[in-house]
Design a protein around this motif. Structure first.
Motif: not given
Ligand SMILES: Nc1ncnc2c1ncn2[C@@H]1O[C@H](COP(=O)(O)OP(=O)(O)O)[C@@H](O)[C@H]1O
Ligand SMILES: [Mg+2]
Length: 256
Positions: A31-35, A159, A185, A190-191
């Motif tokens: 998912e967007r924004g995940d680390r 990303l 991030n 940024t993912t």
């Protein structure tokens, strides 16, 4: 693919010439924004998967969408949307960090002053001020890795792929490195998709994980639930490293 997804892989397989099945029907959503961290033993297929998602390699079967793009058919568009730090990046040894960052900006069609400004921003973010005018040959391994990351971020990708980014960094450099990545991030949204063999840094800096084993996704979930699922009522007492080792010995026992 819905709006919140940034990576979707469906049934991705890859066999290398010589017969190694590096990926065996991998399904994965990020998912967007995940680390996001990809874990697994050496040879599990982590780098192969990263390379396919970045269009540096092709799968034999399956489909991927990364930032809304097909890595095979829309390579150019994908390259504008992602940043990539692989295990074996090469840099011109005679160029300085600052020159490389400005050049990269120009490659991505920033104006001259735009690329100078962005270079300075990243030099600051990665704590490279003292080294900005040194040639690549004069940089330590850790600073070279930081420069790789800075270069991958010049065009503000949505990303960032980091394949074992902190190998060879001493603990202090590694801590600064993660501060910089976390800042990016947070501030640029940024993912992050990373691989690492340092479970303590995976635990600290990632929230989502997939565990690859023999080219298959053996576990997918949050870092927290992975640790909690490893049979303790007090997850605070079990580290990701304990959980990971326990998990591998469980699945290895089943396989034997
Ligand atoms: N270029 C290649 N040619 C042949 N086999 C490869 C190549 N790259 C990787 N492999 C093999 O594919 C498997 C997965 O490798 P890799 O994706 O690098 O795993 P990881 O990054 O998890 O260590 C390993 O068995 C490795 O030896
Ligand atoms: Mg690898």
């Amino acid at each position: 693919m819905n709006d919140t997804e940034i990576v979707r892989a469906l049934g991705v397989s890859k066999r290398y010439p010589g017969g190694v099945l590096a990926l065996d029907h991998v399904d994965l959503v990020i998912e967007r924004g995940d680390r996001f961290v990809l874990l697994g033993p050496n040879g599990a297929g982590k780098s192969t998967l990263v390379r396919i998602l970045c269009s540096l390699s092709r799968s034999d079967a399956g489909e991927c969408t990364v930032c809304g793009r097909d890595p095979v058919r829309e390579t150019r568009e994908l390259m504008r949307a992602i940043g990539v730090v692989t295990q074996d990046n090469d840099l011109d040894p005679q160029a300085t960090a600052e020159e490389l960052l400005c050049f990269q900006g120009r490659l991505f069609e920033l104006t001259r002053s735009g690329s100078t400004d962005r270079a300075q921003e990243l030099i600051d973010a990665f704590d490279l001020e003292e080294h900005a005018r040194k040639r690549v040959t004069e940089l330590s391994g850790g600073n070279k890795r930081k420069l790789h990351c800075a270069l991958a971020l010049v065009h503000r990708p949505k990303l960032l792929f980091l394949d074992e980014p902190t190998v060879g960094m001493d603990p202090e450099v590694r801590a600064h490195f993660w501060d910089s990545i976390r800042q990016i991030n947070r501030e640029e949204g940024t993912t992050l998709v990373l691989t690492t063999q340092y479970l303590e840094e995976a635990e600290r800096h990632a929230d989502q994980l997939a565990l690859l084993r023999n080219g298959r996704v053996a576990y997918r979930g949050t870092v927290e639930s992975f640790v909690a699922d490893r049979g303790t009522t007090d997850p605070g007492r079990l580290s990701l490293e304990d959980g990971y080792l326990a998990y591998l010995s469980e699945v290895n026992d089943v396989a034997d």
